[in-house]
Design a protein around this motif. Structure first.
Motif, mmCIF file in Angstrom:
data_model
loop_
_atom_site.group_PDB
_atom_site.id
_atom_site.type_symbol
_atom_site.label_atom_id
_atom_site.label_comp_id
_atom_site.label_asym_id
_atom_site.label_seq_id
_atom_site.Cartn_x
_atom_site.Cartn_y
_atom_site.Cartn_z
ATOM 1 N N CYS A 117 0.850 -1.195 -0.107
ATOM 2 C CA CYS A 117 0.008 0.037 0.082
ATOM 3 C C CYS A 117 0.783 1.247 0.062
ATOM 4 O O CYS A 117 1.902 1.304 0.709
ATOM 5 N N TYR A 149 0.428 4.061 1.220
ATOM 6 C CA TYR A 149 0.512 4.619 2.700
ATOM 7 C C TYR A 149 1.046 3.819 3.668
ATOM 8 O O TYR A 149 1.771 4.081 4.282
ATOM 9 N N CYS A 150 0.537 2.595 3.644
ATOM 10 C CA CYS A 150 0.864 1.478 4.897
ATOM 11 C C CYS A 150 2.029 0.708 4.400
ATOM 12 O O CYS A 150 2.680 0.051 5.666
ATOM 13 N N HIS A 187 -7.742 -1.123 0.370
ATOM 14 C CA HIS A 187 -7.109 -1.370 1.497
ATOM 15 C C HIS A 187 -8.087 -1.388 2.734
ATOM 16 O O HIS A 187 -8.034 -0.519 3.594
ATOM 17 N N CYS A 221 -5.755 1.499 5.810
ATOM 18 C CA CYS A 221 -6.177 2.997 5.660
ATOM 19 C C CYS A 221 -7.311 3.206 4.762
ATOM 20 O O CYS A 221 -7.762 4.269 4.672
HETATM 21 ZN ZN LIG Z 1 -3.162 1.449 3.308
#
Ligand SMILES: [Zn+2]
Lengths: 98, 195
Positions: free
Chosen positions: A5, A7-8, A57, A61
């Protein structure tokens, strides 16, 4: 299978929800172009190789992602936020009414 | 204000449990913050939201995905792009943010009654949490102050590292008791104390 991901970071596939073929173009909700709707609902490329996909996701997130996954090897060659040029809201604004 | 009851109550047993003959290696507590608030910025408004967080709480968010910090009474961390969880021992945080975060910047959601905050601390905290969540709990990958969004089966969890061997876990209030029970079971092998 791991999906990284943006972001993650790398997460197990159980945290993600498949949201379908990323090659589809959704017609305007008001459209009565039945061929376009038929193509949106039924037509799939079904490639043996790289495939554009939409994933969420959902167990993280909750961002919607554009993923390129190889259907033969499950190798994931790219992950990006779906938000941007391809987000439905932006497309609706720029598209002409049918 | 209305007195808030803990959803953990029937399963919250103060004292030492499990295999603690050689010492307790896990400490479990409920932090019971007065305020838990989620903030979301509209695309492009993230910097203004981060400035509002600083104005209201005094906490300056570090850059980067999942960045955060905790100073004991107040805590903040990013859990998704442009989205942040803020907690405070005191009540009234949502009210303060409702003034600072204008509709043009983003949204404020008061989750003070919707989430339960569980703290797991001790030398085996990483070990126990690794049984629940498929994320990297090692300090270099998950620094102090940072936040993570993940799931334990279908129980969505936001985790903030609030110390080198301390984590605060925010779970849905309705799932909190069963999650707490599972956490107690998972801590039995190393010996745990509920405070
Ligand atoms: Zn994420």
């Amino acid at each position: 299978m791991l999906i990284t991901c943006p972001y993650c970071g790398p997460r197990d596939v159980i945290e993600f929800t498949y949201q379908g073929d990323g090659n589809r173009e959704r017609p305007d909700p008001a459209s009565q172009n039945f061929e376009a709707w038929n193509a949106y609902v039924y037509d799939r490329l079904n490639p043996a190789g790289d495939h554009n996909e939409l994933w969420q996701h959902s167990g993280g997130c909750r961002a919607h992602l554009r993923v390129v996954r190889n259907t033969l090897t499950h190798e994931i060659s790219s992950v990006a936020f779906a938000r941007g040029n391809h987000a439905p809201a932006a497309r609706r604004k720029s598209e002409d009414k049918p | 204000m209305v007195e808030r009851l803990s959803p953990l109550e029937p399963e919250f047993h103060v004292g030492s449990h499990g295999n603690f003959e050689h010492g307790v290696e896990i400490l479990l507590t409920e932090t019971r913050p007065g305020s838990i608030v989620q903030l979301a910025a509209w695309p492009g408004e993230e910097k203004k939201l981060i400035a509002a967080i600083r104005a209201v709480t005094g906490l300056a968010l570090p850059d980067g995905a999942g960045g955060g910090l905790s100073e004991g009474v107040k805590a903040v961390f990013g859990f998704a792009p442009g989205k942040f969880t803020v907690s405070d021992e005191a009540e009234g945080l949502a009210h303060a943010f409702a003034k600072a975060v204008t509709p043009a910047i983003g949204t404020v959601t008061d989750l003070s009654h919707g989430r339960t905050a569980i703290r797991i601390a001790g030398p085996k905290a990483e070990w126990v949490l690794a049984k629940f969540f498929a994320i990297d709990f090692a300090l270099p990958a998950f620094p102090v102050g940072a936040g993570r969004s993940t799931v334990h089966h279908d129980v969505f969890a936001q985790i903030q590292r609030t110390g080198t061997d301390q984590f605060d876990i925010y779970v849905f209030r309705s799932f909190a008791r069963s999650f707490w029970k599972a956490l107690c079971h998972a801590s039995e092998e190393v010996g745990y104390e509920v405070q």
